[in-house]
Design a protein around this motif. Structure first.
Motif, PDB file in Angstrom:
ATOM      1  N   GLY A   1       0.810  -1.216   0.000  1.00 46.00           N
ATOM      2  CA  GLY A   1       0.000   0.000   0.000  1.00 46.00           C
ATOM      3  C   GLY A   1       0.844   1.267   0.000  1.00 46.00           C
ATOM      4  O   GLY A   1       1.756   1.417   0.811  1.00 46.00           O
ATOM      5  N   ALA A   2       0.554   2.180  -0.930  1.00 41.11           N
ATOM      6  CA  ALA A   2       1.280   3.463  -1.030  1.00 41.11           C
ATOM      7  C   ALA A   2       0.386   4.632  -0.650  1.00 41.11           C
ATOM      8  O   ALA A   2       0.413   5.689  -1.271  1.00 41.11           O
ATOM      9  N   GLY A   3      -0.443   4.442   0.392  1.00 43.29           N
ATOM     10  CA  GLY A   3      -1.166   5.566   0.996  1.00 43.29           C
ATOM     11  C   GLY A   3      -0.194   6.261   1.937  1.00 43.29           C
ATOM     12  O   GLY A   3       1.011   5.985   1.920  1.00 43.29           O
ATOM     13  N   PRO A   4      -0.697   7.167   2.779  1.00 43.55           N
ATOM     14  CA  PRO A   4       0.197   7.857   3.703  1.00 43.55           C
ATOM     15  C   PRO A   4       0.984   6.916   4.619  1.00 43.55           C
ATOM     16  O   PRO A   4       2.173   7.146   4.857  1.00 43.55           O
ATOM     17  N   SER A   5       0.359   5.841   5.125  1.00 40.50           N
ATOM     18  CA  SER A   5       1.080   4.920   6.032  1.00 40.50           C
ATOM     19  C   SER A   5       2.273   4.286   5.333  1.00 40.50           C
ATOM     20  O   SER A   5       3.394   4.302   5.851  1.00 40.50           O
ATOM     21  N   GLY A   6       2.027   3.703   4.178  1.00 39.25           N
ATOM     22  CA  GLY A   6       3.078   2.975   3.471  1.00 39.25           C
ATOM     23  C   GLY A   6       4.198   3.898   3.018  1.00 39.25           C
ATOM     24  O   GLY A   6       5.392   3.587   3.182  1.00 39.25           O
ATOM     25  N   LEU A   7       3.838   5.052   2.473  1.00 38.77           N
ATOM     26  CA  LEU A   7       4.855   5.989   1.978  1.00 38.77           C
ATOM     27  C   LEU A   7       5.698   6.550   3.120  1.00 38.77           C
ATOM     28  O   LEU A   7       6.916   6.678   3.004  1.00 38.77           O
TER      29      LEU A   7
ATOM     30  N   GLU B   1       1.708  -1.297  -4.627  1.00 36.56           N
ATOM     31  CA  GLU B   1       0.436  -0.560  -4.573  1.00 36.56           C
ATOM     32  C   GLU B   1      -0.441  -1.027  -5.726  1.00 36.56           C
ATOM     33  O   GLU B   1       0.000  -1.068  -6.873  1.00 36.56           O
ATOM     34  N   GLN B   2      -1.692  -1.335  -5.415  1.00 34.17           N
ATOM     35  CA  GLN B   2      -2.543  -1.900  -6.471  1.00 34.17           C
ATOM     36  C   GLN B   2      -3.032  -0.853  -7.484  1.00 34.17           C
ATOM     37  O   GLN B   2      -3.336  -1.186  -8.613  1.00 34.17           O
ATOM     38  N   ARG B   3      -3.094   0.415  -7.079  1.00 37.05           N
ATOM     39  CA  ARG B   3      -3.607   1.461  -7.969  1.00 37.05           C
ATOM     40  C   ARG B   3      -2.466   2.192  -8.666  1.00 37.05           C
ATOM     41  O   ARG B   3      -1.305   1.995  -8.342  1.00 37.05           O
TER      42      ARG B   3
ATOM     43  N   VAL C   1      -9.291  12.634  -2.402  1.00 32.64           N
ATOM     44  CA  VAL C   1      -9.355  13.742  -1.434  1.00 32.64           C
ATOM     45  C   VAL C   1      -9.824  13.168  -0.103  1.00 32.64           C
ATOM     46  O   VAL C   1     -10.905  12.601  -0.021  1.00 32.64           O
ATOM     47  N   ARG C   2      -8.999  13.313   0.921  1.00 31.82           N
ATOM     48  CA  ARG C   2      -9.380  12.766   2.222  1.00 31.82           C
ATOM     49  C   ARG C   2      -9.044  13.756   3.331  1.00 31.82           C
ATOM     50  O   ARG C   2      -9.556  14.853   3.336  1.00 31.82           O
ATOM     51  N   ALA C   3      -8.174  13.353   4.234  1.00 33.20           N
ATOM     52  CA  ALA C   3      -7.943  14.144   5.443  1.00 33.20           C
ATOM     53  C   ALA C   3      -7.310  15.505   5.182  1.00 33.20           C
ATOM     54  O   ALA C   3      -6.719  15.739   4.135  1.00 33.20           O
TER      55      ALA C   3
ATOM     56  N   CYS D   1       0.055  -1.901   5.010  1.00 37.07           N
ATOM     57  CA  CYS D   1      -0.369  -0.485   5.062  1.00 37.07           C
ATOM     58  C   CYS D   1      -1.411  -0.254   3.977  1.00 37.07           C
ATOM     59  O   CYS D   1      -1.417   0.791   3.321  1.00 37.07           O
ATOM     60  N   ASP D   2      -2.261  -1.261   3.755  1.00 33.45           N
ATOM     61  CA  ASP D   2      -3.120  -1.252   2.566  1.00 33.45           C
ATOM     62  C   ASP D   2      -4.574  -0.899   2.857  1.00 33.45           C
ATOM     63  O   ASP D   2      -5.474  -1.282   2.103  1.00 33.45           O
ATOM     64  N   GLY D   3      -4.803  -0.144   3.924  1.00 33.43           N
ATOM     65  CA  GLY D   3      -6.138   0.413   4.151  1.00 33.43           C
ATOM     66  C   GLY D   3      -7.166  -0.615   4.590  1.00 33.43           C
ATOM     67  O   GLY D   3      -6.874  -1.807   4.728  1.00 33.43           O
TER      68      GLY D   3
ATOM     69  N   LEU E   1      -5.831   9.892   9.743  1.00 32.87           N
ATOM     70  CA  LEU E   1      -4.481  10.055   9.204  1.00 32.87           C
ATOM     71  C   LEU E   1      -3.461  10.195  10.327  1.00 32.87           C
ATOM     72  O   LEU E   1      -2.337   9.681  10.244  1.00 32.87           O
ATOM     73  N   ASN E   2      -3.840  10.877  11.393  1.00 35.95           N
ATOM     74  CA  ASN E   2      -2.927  11.084  12.509  1.00 35.95           C
ATOM     75  C   ASN E   2      -2.608   9.775  13.233  1.00 35.95           C
ATOM     76  O   ASN E   2      -1.492   9.553  13.674  1.00 35.95           O
ATOM     77  N   LEU E   3      -3.604   8.892  13.317  1.00 35.27           N
ATOM     78  CA  LEU E   3      -3.371   7.578  13.916  1.00 35.27           C
ATOM     79  C   LEU E   3      -2.468   6.732  13.034  1.00 35.27           C
ATOM     80  O   LEU E   3      -1.603   5.999  13.518  1.00 35.27           O
TER      81      LEU E   3
HETATM   82  P1  FAD Z   1      -5.079   4.335   2.743  1.00 31.75           P
HETATM   83  O1  FAD Z   1      -4.963   5.784   2.561  1.00 31.75           O
HETATM   84  O2  FAD Z   1      -6.394   3.690   2.555  1.00 31.75           O
HETATM   85  O3  FAD Z   1      -4.014   3.668   1.796  1.00 31.75           O
HETATM   86  C1  FAD Z   1      -3.979   2.291   1.541  1.00 31.75           C
HETATM   87  C2  FAD Z   1      -3.345   2.038   0.199  1.00 31.75           C
HETATM   88  O4  FAD Z   1      -3.266   0.633  -0.018  1.00 31.75           O
HETATM   89  C3  FAD Z   1      -4.179   2.596  -0.947  1.00 31.75           C
HETATM   90  O5  FAD Z   1      -3.364   3.368  -1.791  1.00 31.75           O
HETATM   91  C4  FAD Z   1      -4.741   1.378  -1.629  1.00 31.75           C
HETATM   92  O6  FAD Z   1      -4.931   1.565  -3.025  1.00 31.75           O
HETATM   93  C5  FAD Z   1      -3.668   0.344  -1.332  1.00 31.75           C
HETATM   94  N1  FAD Z   1      -4.175  -1.030  -1.384  1.00 31.75           N
HETATM   95  C6  FAD Z   1      -5.372  -1.500  -0.976  1.00 31.75           C
HETATM   96  N2  FAD Z   1      -5.470  -2.810  -1.205  1.00 31.75           N
HETATM   97  C7  FAD Z   1      -4.305  -3.195  -1.757  1.00 31.75           C
HETATM   98  C8  FAD Z   1      -3.817  -4.443  -2.233  1.00 31.75           C
HETATM   99  N3  FAD Z   1      -4.565  -5.547  -2.172  1.00 31.75           N
HETATM  100  N4  FAD Z   1      -2.577  -4.483  -2.762  1.00 31.75           N
HETATM  101  C9  FAD Z   1      -1.804  -3.364  -2.828  1.00 31.75           C
HETATM  102  N5  FAD Z   1      -2.236  -2.159  -2.401  1.00 31.75           N
HETATM  103  C10 FAD Z   1      -3.462  -2.081  -1.873  1.00 31.75           C
HETATM  104  N6  FAD Z   1      -8.578  11.148   8.402  1.00 31.75           N
HETATM  105  C11 FAD Z   1      -8.292  12.255   9.091  1.00 31.75           C
HETATM  106  O7  FAD Z   1      -7.390  12.227   9.944  1.00 31.75           O
HETATM  107  N7  FAD Z   1      -8.976  13.419   8.856  1.00 31.75           N
HETATM  108  C12 FAD Z   1      -9.926  13.497   7.908  1.00 31.75           C
HETATM  109  O8  FAD Z   1     -10.437  14.549   7.699  1.00 31.75           O
HETATM  110  C13 FAD Z   1     -10.271  12.362   7.153  1.00 31.75           C
HETATM  111  N8  FAD Z   1     -11.207  12.385   6.183  1.00 31.75           N
HETATM  112  C14 FAD Z   1     -11.426  11.265   5.436  1.00 31.75           C
HETATM  113  C15 FAD Z   1     -12.350  11.291   4.416  1.00 31.75           C
HETATM  114  C16 FAD Z   1     -12.588  10.137   3.641  1.00 31.75           C
HETATM  115  C17 FAD Z   1     -13.601  10.204   2.523  1.00 31.75           C
HETATM  116  C18 FAD Z   1     -11.894   8.932   3.925  1.00 31.75           C
HETATM  117  C19 FAD Z   1     -12.143   7.676   3.122  1.00 31.75           C
HETATM  118  C20 FAD Z   1     -10.981   8.918   4.942  1.00 31.75           C
HETATM  119  C21 FAD Z   1     -10.741  10.070   5.700  1.00 31.75           C
HETATM  120  N9  FAD Z   1      -9.797  10.081   6.723  1.00 31.75           N
HETATM  121  C22 FAD Z   1      -9.548  11.183   7.433  1.00 31.75           C
HETATM  122  C23 FAD Z   1      -9.046   8.921   7.028  1.00 31.75           C
HETATM  123  C24 FAD Z   1      -7.678   8.974   6.379  1.00 31.75           C
HETATM  124  O9  FAD Z   1      -7.792   9.372   5.046  1.00 31.75           O
HETATM  125  C25 FAD Z   1      -7.089   7.599   6.492  1.00 31.75           C
HETATM  126  O10 FAD Z   1      -7.002   7.293   7.862  1.00 31.75           O
HETATM  127  C26 FAD Z   1      -5.723   7.483   5.846  1.00 31.75           C
HETATM  128  O11 FAD Z   1      -5.836   7.551   4.455  1.00 31.75           O
HETATM  129  C27 FAD Z   1      -5.083   6.165   6.231  1.00 31.75           C
HETATM  130  O12 FAD Z   1      -3.925   5.961   5.479  1.00 31.75           O
HETATM  131  P2  FAD Z   1      -3.452   4.510   5.111  1.00 31.75           P
HETATM  132  O13 FAD Z   1      -2.201   4.714   4.331  1.00 31.75           O
HETATM  133  O14 FAD Z   1      -3.406   3.682   6.335  1.00 31.75           O
HETATM  134  O15 FAD Z   1      -4.606   3.899   4.216  1.00 31.75           O
END
Ligand code: FAD
Ligand code: DHB
Length: 393
Positions: free
Chosen positions: A9-15, A32-34, A43-45, A159-161, A300-302
């Protein structure tokens, strides 16, 4: 191919984990799958705790954040036709929050990773995790341009959400989940229009919750509580702004200038925790392990605090051959997770209209807001949680 840490996963956690590990000389590969464009378009946090800002600084990716981020020393809560200012900094010994979009953090982290020449495989399909619980070395299989690939590693970071493959790869009897869903969602709109106030306005209204947030002095990010069954095509821009205006106090409503939506989306609200966060050589971090409803801006902070604990554990393991911090990762992260779960649930309950709420519950909700507005102790409690609790209790 092989690496020390395979990050899924290349969301904020993974990166962010990749960046912290790379700076400590620990080799890692992200799958990262996407596509990168897709990840950047989500658009999120928007609200960063001081601890998250500090961590991004430590990771060497805070230059633009310091230039463009907006530091906020308070928030407003609107209720009963009035908006009340809740101080954050003066009640918390000078701590504040920073407005800086998740998309921008992601962009900064991607740029740092590219500049360091580190590998991220976007559009990796069919990622599957193997042998992480066997005591031996784990490996990850995936398809790259339709071709099967294998990545051998010492550890896997999931870190894949919430919908990712990592948590779903764990034997169901090896972990416990705790969950609450809410009978509403958030409809969010991003638009180039100035914020209604210099700080965020959270509104409680009989028609439902509303929030006026921002990304800059000229760009607003606003949300309204909506039905889970609503679809985006029911909500024209005009309807959205009219509904938002009705839920705000008169001062905020008068400042609202509708503009064309740049992005519009509906998100369900959920509380969720998976315990533990470690399974042999697999560690879960961020949304893969837990979800909070967005009301307290904690998701995001967690994710960032999980990553800090995990990076510390892995760095200690490779540098000092000590597994103490790694062994404590799950318990340490979960303590902070549950505190944020409690706060996010309380903020959600305080500010939303619950369809099944009886008249007694409604009066309690009003009494709680009234108490908050009149008590410095209540405001201090909110402020201390909103700016973020200490990283280690
Ligand atoms: P994600 O951002 O979900 O990243 C996971 C990554 O893993 C994604 O890029 C995904 O494509 C990839 N992935 C998934 N499955 C696979 C797979 N099988 N193989 C490879 N890659 C995979 N938080 C706040 O603190 N404040 C806010 O205001 C807020 N607003 C939000 C609004 C919305 C609409 C949403 C959905 C969330 C919001 N959040 C907010 C929460 C915050 O965005 C998340 O907590 C944060 O994105 C978590 O980061 P992450 O990297 O753990 O997960
Ligand atoms: C934003 C989102 C939130 O959930 C919140 O509590 C505050 C701000 C935002 O997207 O800006």
């Amino acid at each position: 191919q092989s690496t020390q840490v395979a990050i899924i996963g290349a969301g904020p956690s993974g990166l962010l984990l990749g960046q912290l590990l790379s700076r400590a000389g620990i080799h890692n590969v992200i799958l990262e799958q996407r596509s990168d464009e897709h990840v950047l378009a989500r658009v999120r946090a928007g609200i960063l705790e001081q601890g998250t800002v500090d961590l991004l600084e430590e990771a060497g990716v805070a230059d633009r954040l310091h230039q463009e981020g907006l530091v906020h020393d308070g928030i407003y809560i609107a209720f009963n036709g009035e908006r009340q200012h809740i101080a954050l900094s003066s009640l918390t010994g000078g701590r504040s929050v920073t407005v800086y979009g998740q998309t921008e953090i992601t962009r900064d982290l991607m740029a740092a990773r590219a500049a360091a020449g580190l590998s991220t495989h976007y559009e990796a399909a069919g990622v599957a995790l193997h042998d992480f619980e066997s005591g031996g070395k784990p490996w990850v299989s995936y398809l790259r341009n339709g071709k099967p690939e294998v990545l051998h590693c010492d550890y896997i970071a999931g870190c894949d959400g919430f919908h990712g493959v990592s948590r779903h790869s764990i034997a169901p009897d090896a972990f416990k989940t705790f969950e609450r869903t809410y009978p509403f969602g958030w409809l969010g709109v991003l638009a180039d229009t100035p914020p209604v106030a210099p700080e965020l306005v959270y509104a409680q209204h009989p028609r439902g919750f509303a929030l006026c947030s921002m990304r800059s002095r000229t760009r607003s990010r606003c949300y309204i509580q909506c039905c889970l069954t609503d679809s985006l095509n029911q909500w024209s821009d005009e309807l959205f702004w009219a509904e938002l205006r009705m839920r705000l106090d008169p001062v905020s409503a008068a400042a609202l200038q509708p503009a064309a939506a740049l992005e519009k989306s509906i998100a369900p609200l959920r509380s969720f925790v998976a315990e533990p966060m470690r399974f042999g050589r697999l560690f879960l971090a961020g949304d893969a392990a837990h979800i909070v409803p967005p009301t307290g801006a904690k998701g995001l902070n967690l994710a960032a605090s999980d990553v800090r604990y995990l990076a510390q554990g892995l760095i200690e393991h490779y540098r000092e051959h000590s597994s103490i911090a790694l062994n404590h990762y799950s318990a340490r992260a979960l303590q902070r997770v549950w505190r944020a779960e409690r706060f996010s649930w309380a903020m959600t309950r305080l500010l939303h209209s619950f369809p099944d709420q009886g008249s007694f519950d409604h009066r309690l909700q009003q009494a709680e807001l009234d108490y908050l507005f009149s008590s410095t102790a209540a405001q201090t409690s909110l402020a201390e949680n909103y700016v973020g609790l200490a990283l280690d209790a």
